[in-house]
Design a protein around this motif. Sequence first.
Motif: not given
Length: 356
Positions: A92, A197, A303, A95-96, A72, A139, A110, A99
């Motif tokens: 983020n 991602k 981002t 979304r991680l 991410e 990151r 989360e 993925s």
Amino acid sequence: MTMLDIKIELTTKPKEKPAPDELGFGHYFTDHMFVLDYTEGIGWHDGRIVPYQPLSLDPSAMIFHYGQSVFEGLKAYVTVNNEALLFRADRNFKRLNNSNARLCIPEIDEQYALEALKQLVSIDREWIPSAPGTSLYIRPFIIATEPNLGVHPSKNYQFIIIMSPSGSYYKEGINPVKIMVEEQFVRAVKGGTGEAKTGGNYASALKGQQIADKEGYSQTLWLDGKENKYVEEVGSMNIFFKINGTVITPALNGSILPGITRDSMIQVLKSKQIPVEERRISIDEVVEAAHQGTLEEVFGTGTAAVISPVGELKYLDEKIIINNGEIGEVSQMLYDTLTGIQNGKIEDTFGWTIRL
């Protein structure tokens, strides 16, 4: 897991911080990082904040051989009131996990990840640069660490967060960049990993970027992998076109990364009563709009760069100049609004920021 599960080992050798005008993007890293292990049968465990350091991995670790990894990108900022804040970090980590599901990686908690990040940023708060256009790039990533050459999902992983004080992603800054439509290679296809991602998406895009670099272009505009006709992404960003007063961005279709900055821009546009559409848009429609004089603005969002106006688009042998090579009114408004929320100059009416 709770915050009590995070062990903290502070560095005894703090690094010298770079000058704001030397930052660039992704060159320097803060004093600490967060690490969390996964073991099949145990789950995620042993969360810790430790001094930034090299990793020790077996040569047969599955990340090296089968590319099972996700990552991410998000940022921390210092506001005009000297407050530290995160921008949409909860999205983020959500979304991680999306993925993770695609790459057969175990889901993370989360809320725990967010709390770990908040503590890490608090420890390295002095690394958040305050000069205009700068931020602390964050990151989070997960890699498969099981030492095994069998082709199957790994039984061991590491979730790591590293942070990097950064300046502008492009040397051009907010000034318009030139992009080139890729005609031979594709980035991703529906049913593949395009909406995740993962590192492989970026590895497959390097060839197109290399070609663009040689021709003097900043990024590659990718078309769909089936018909080589519909616009998808530009480099590492989502793409927007303002045509005859309406802002159009490709609809999420399974091969496009659902950008968090993309979503933010759409919400801002709607709040300003600017027409915005998420739909398929072909490169021919873009070119035709340029010929008719209705292609008013083009910009990428992500981002790292926040927003990147496009001043020139090359397709086949034609070079299309957009808005006289200058940043457009809507692009500037979006940049000012988002960065204003991020640095505390504009009230966050969307509930996006997390103050530390």
